[in-house]
Design a protein around this motif. Structure first.
Motif, PDB file in Angstrom:
ATOM      1  N   MET A  66       8.063 -10.382  -4.291  1.00 38.76           N
ATOM      2  CA  MET A  66       8.356 -10.937  -2.970  1.00 38.76           C
ATOM      3  C   MET A  66       8.352 -12.466  -2.994  1.00 38.76           C
ATOM      4  O   MET A  66       9.100 -13.114  -2.248  1.00 38.76           O
ATOM      5  CB  MET A  66       7.343 -10.427  -1.946  1.00 38.76           C
ATOM      6  CG  MET A  66       7.477  -8.949  -1.634  1.00 38.76           C
ATOM      7  SD  MET A  66       6.152  -8.326  -0.574  1.00 38.76           S
ATOM      8  CE  MET A  66       6.455  -9.262   0.927  1.00 38.76           C
ATOM      9  N   TYR A  67       7.523 -13.066  -3.845  1.00 38.19           N
ATOM     10  CA  TYR A  67       7.459 -14.524  -3.941  1.00 38.19           C
ATOM     11  C   TYR A  67       8.562 -15.107  -4.825  1.00 38.19           C
ATOM     12  O   TYR A  67       8.722 -16.331  -4.868  1.00 38.19           O
ATOM     13  CB  TYR A  67       6.104 -14.948  -4.514  1.00 38.19           C
ATOM     14  CG  TYR A  67       4.934 -14.726  -3.587  1.00 38.19           C
ATOM     15  CD1 TYR A  67       5.016 -15.044  -2.240  1.00 38.19           C
ATOM     16  CD2 TYR A  67       3.725 -14.212  -4.069  1.00 38.19           C
ATOM     17  CE1 TYR A  67       3.935 -14.846  -1.397  1.00 38.19           C
ATOM     18  CE2 TYR A  67       2.643 -14.014  -3.233  1.00 38.19           C
ATOM     19  CZ  TYR A  67       2.750 -14.326  -1.891  1.00 38.19           C
ATOM     20  OH  TYR A  67       1.683 -14.129  -1.054  1.00 38.19           O
ATOM     21  N   ASN A  68       9.290 -14.258  -5.529  1.00 37.97           N
ATOM     22  CA  ASN A  68      10.338 -14.734  -6.424  1.00 37.97           C
ATOM     23  C   ASN A  68      11.389 -15.527  -5.656  1.00 37.97           C
ATOM     24  O   ASN A  68      11.858 -15.107  -4.597  1.00 37.97           O
ATOM     25  CB  ASN A  68      10.980 -13.546  -7.148  1.00 37.97           C
ATOM     26  CG  ASN A  68      11.939 -13.985  -8.228  1.00 37.97           C
ATOM     27  OD1 ASN A  68      13.054 -14.386  -7.956  1.00 37.97           O
ATOM     28  ND2 ASN A  68      11.488 -13.908  -9.479  1.00 37.97           N
ATOM     29  N   GLY A  69      11.782 -16.682  -6.208  1.00 37.63           N
ATOM     30  CA  GLY A  69      12.735 -17.542  -5.506  1.00 37.63           C
ATOM     31  C   GLY A  69      14.148 -16.993  -5.468  1.00 37.63           C
ATOM     32  O   GLY A  69      14.862 -17.180  -4.486  1.00 37.63           O
ATOM     33  N   THR A 124      15.199 -22.378   5.376  1.00 32.66           N
ATOM     34  CA  THR A 124      15.394 -23.139   4.140  1.00 32.66           C
ATOM     35  C   THR A 124      16.864 -23.087   3.751  1.00 32.66           C
ATOM     36  O   THR A 124      17.576 -22.129   4.063  1.00 32.66           O
ATOM     37  CB  THR A 124      14.534 -22.566   2.996  1.00 32.66           C
ATOM     38  OG1 THR A 124      14.903 -21.198   2.763  1.00 32.66           O
ATOM     39  CG2 THR A 124      13.056 -22.640   3.351  1.00 32.66           C
ATOM     40  N   SER A 125      17.299 -24.126   3.059  1.00 29.83           N
ATOM     41  CA  SER A 125      18.707 -24.197   2.655  1.00 29.83           C
ATOM     42  C   SER A 125      18.967 -23.557   1.304  1.00 29.83           C
ATOM     43  O   SER A 125      20.119 -23.359   0.911  1.00 29.83           O
ATOM     44  CB  SER A 125      19.161 -25.661   2.612  1.00 29.83           C
ATOM     45  OG  SER A 125      18.344 -26.405   1.725  1.00 29.83           O
ATOM     46  N   GLY A 126      17.916 -23.239   0.573  1.00 28.25           N
ATOM     47  CA  GLY A 126      18.082 -22.641  -0.743  1.00 28.25           C
ATOM     48  C   GLY A 126      16.880 -21.804  -1.117  1.00 28.25           C
ATOM     49  O   GLY A 126      15.935 -21.643  -0.330  1.00 28.25           O
ATOM     50  N   PRO A 127      16.886 -21.227  -2.316  1.00 24.34           N
ATOM     51  CA  PRO A 127      15.768 -20.392  -2.760  1.00 24.34           C
ATOM     52  C   PRO A 127      14.463 -21.177  -2.817  1.00 24.34           C
ATOM     53  O   PRO A 127      14.449 -22.373  -3.128  1.00 24.34           O
ATOM     54  CB  PRO A 127      16.205 -19.943  -4.161  1.00 24.34           C
ATOM     55  CG  PRO A 127      17.685 -20.129  -4.187  1.00 24.34           C
ATOM     56  CD  PRO A 127      17.972 -21.291  -3.308  1.00 24.34           C
ATOM     57  N   VAL A 128      13.376 -20.488  -2.510  1.00 23.77           N
ATOM     58  CA  VAL A 128      12.043 -21.095  -2.553  1.00 23.77           C
ATOM     59  C   VAL A 128      11.194 -20.299  -3.541  1.00 23.77           C
ATOM     60  O   VAL A 128      10.871 -19.139  -3.290  1.00 23.77           O
ATOM     61  CB  VAL A 128      11.371 -21.097  -1.170  1.00 23.77           C
ATOM     62  CG1 VAL A 128       9.990 -21.736  -1.268  1.00 23.77           C
ATOM     63  CG2 VAL A 128      12.224 -21.826  -0.154  1.00 23.77           C
ATOM     64  N   ALA A 129      10.868 -20.919  -4.652  1.00 25.27           N
ATOM     65  CA  ALA A 129      10.017 -20.269  -5.655  1.00 25.27           C
ATOM     66  C   ALA A 129       8.565 -20.608  -5.330  1.00 25.27           C
ATOM     67  O   ALA A 129       8.049 -21.656  -5.732  1.00 25.27           O
ATOM     68  CB  ALA A 129      10.395 -20.739  -7.051  1.00 25.27           C
ATOM     69  N   PHE A 130       7.901 -19.736  -4.589  1.00 26.47           N
ATOM     70  CA  PHE A 130       6.558 -20.022  -4.098  1.00 26.47           C
ATOM     71  C   PHE A 130       5.549 -20.227  -5.222  1.00 26.47           C
ATOM     72  O   PHE A 130       4.609 -21.015  -5.080  1.00 26.47           O
ATOM     73  CB  PHE A 130       6.084 -18.875  -3.189  1.00 26.47           C
ATOM     74  CG  PHE A 130       6.827 -18.781  -1.904  1.00 26.47           C
ATOM     75  CD1 PHE A 130       6.452 -19.541  -0.819  1.00 26.47           C
ATOM     76  CD2 PHE A 130       7.913 -17.928  -1.769  1.00 26.47           C
ATOM     77  CE1 PHE A 130       7.140 -19.460   0.381  1.00 26.47           C
ATOM     78  CE2 PHE A 130       8.608 -17.830  -0.590  1.00 26.47           C
ATOM     79  CZ  PHE A 130       8.229 -18.601   0.498  1.00 26.47           C
ATOM     80  N   LEU A 131       5.727 -19.514  -6.320  1.00 29.63           N
ATOM     81  CA  LEU A 131       4.744 -19.585  -7.397  1.00 29.63           C
ATOM     82  C   LEU A 131       5.035 -20.700  -8.388  1.00 29.63           C
ATOM     83  O   LEU A 131       4.326 -20.848  -9.381  1.00 29.63           O
ATOM     84  CB  LEU A 131       4.694 -18.249  -8.141  1.00 29.63           C
ATOM     85  CG  LEU A 131       4.329 -17.030  -7.287  1.00 29.63           C
ATOM     86  CD1 LEU A 131       4.305 -15.771  -8.141  1.00 29.63           C
ATOM     87  CD2 LEU A 131       2.979 -17.227  -6.593  1.00 29.63           C
TER      88      LEU A 131
END
Length: 294
Positions: A124-127, A142-149
């Motif tokens: 689920m946290y994968n960008g 957000t405008s793009g992927p968010v890699a939380f980790l």
């Protein structure tokens, strides 16, 4: 005399399994770890006595940051568990349609094997493929992927959210059981006097839940302080050590770097912290019990 001696022997015979268990499973490893912490034990054949060197070595700027990070991580995780768990217990205790179903739905985070649940959160946290990043993009947040980790601050809070998700069911069910033990007469009397829901919760429910809240908080604090699986599976203490807690640092030192003496010193420090928590817990509960007995 004979009967008294027989009773004493019988009592010790009943206690023997518990004493043996405590001695072999608890006391011996603790003593052995304490002794090991004063040596330079590693993979080399010889082991030398180094005294307090390992303890002096861990109290540096880096490990001080690890200690602070551990306390901050534990504080926010336990705080959120108590807030969410208390709110969930209140809702599940209310007379609403489908209450039994909602109670059942609180169990999956607790029933699902921890590793599987953590891997699920990792996806689920994968960008690129994660649901959270995808939904944030769909709603235009957000405008793009968010890699939380991949970032320190977001990874830190991501591990806290995962720990809260796993720990909330226990807190909810424990406080729910405590709420159901509160006599209904108190609520009926307050309702007759015109007291509203918030007033009844603040003046009846919350004060009577204080002993249960303290107990479950301590249980949650100890398990959270020692939490290893969540952080290790999600981040392995990264990125750049932003999620490295004391238990992770101890594992890396003792198992990852094969510095058993230094790792044992860190383990003893963790044990001292937890012993301090337990001492504080018993002091608080004994004071509450003395006040209630008056």
């Amino acid at each position: 005399m004979f009967n008294q001696r027989s009773t004493t022997i019988f009592a010790w015979a009943l206690l023997a399994p518990a004493i043996l268990y405590i001695g072999v499973i608890v006391a011996y490893p603790l003593v052995d770890t304490g002794i090991l912490s004063f040596t330079d034990a590693s993979l080399k054949r010889t082991t030398n006595w180094v005294g307090w060197f390992n303890y002096a070595k861990i109290f540096n700027e880096t490990f001080a940051a690890v200690i602070v990070r551990t306390f901050v991580w534990t504080f926010f995780s336990v705080l959120l568990k108590m807030i969410v768990g208390t709110g969930g217990a209140v809702l599940l205790n209310a007379a609403i349609p489908g209450r039994a179903l909602f109670r059942i739905l609180t169990m999956p985070p607790w029933i699902v094997p921890m590793a599987i649940g953590i891997f699920m959160w990792g996806w689920m946290y994968n960008g690129q493929f994660g649901m959270i990043s995808g939904e944030l993009q769909n709603f235009g947040i957000t405008s793009g992927p968010v890699a939380f980790l991949a970032y320190g601050s977001s990874a830190f809070w991501a591990t806290i959210v995962t720990d809260v998700w796993i720990g909330v069911p226990l807190v909810t069910l424990y406080l729910l059981a405590a709420m159901q033990a509160i006599p209904e007469d108190l609520y009926e009397a307050a309702w007759t006097d015109g007291a509203g829901r918030l007033y009844r919760f603040r003046r009846i429910t919350l004060p009577l839940l204080v002993p249960s809240i303290i107990t479950i908080s301590m249980i949650s604090l100890i398990s959270t302080f020692n939490s290893f699986d969540i952080i290790w599976i999600l981040t392995k203490g990264g990125p750049s050590g932003s999620t490295t807690t004391m238990i992770i640092d101890t594992y890396r030192t003792a198992i990852g770097s094969y510095k058993y003496g230094e790792g044992a010193a860190r383990a003893v420090l963790i044990c001292l912290f937890l012993s301090g928590f337990c001492y504080l817990y018993f002091k608080v509960t004994s004071r509450i019990g003395a006040e209630q007995a008056r």
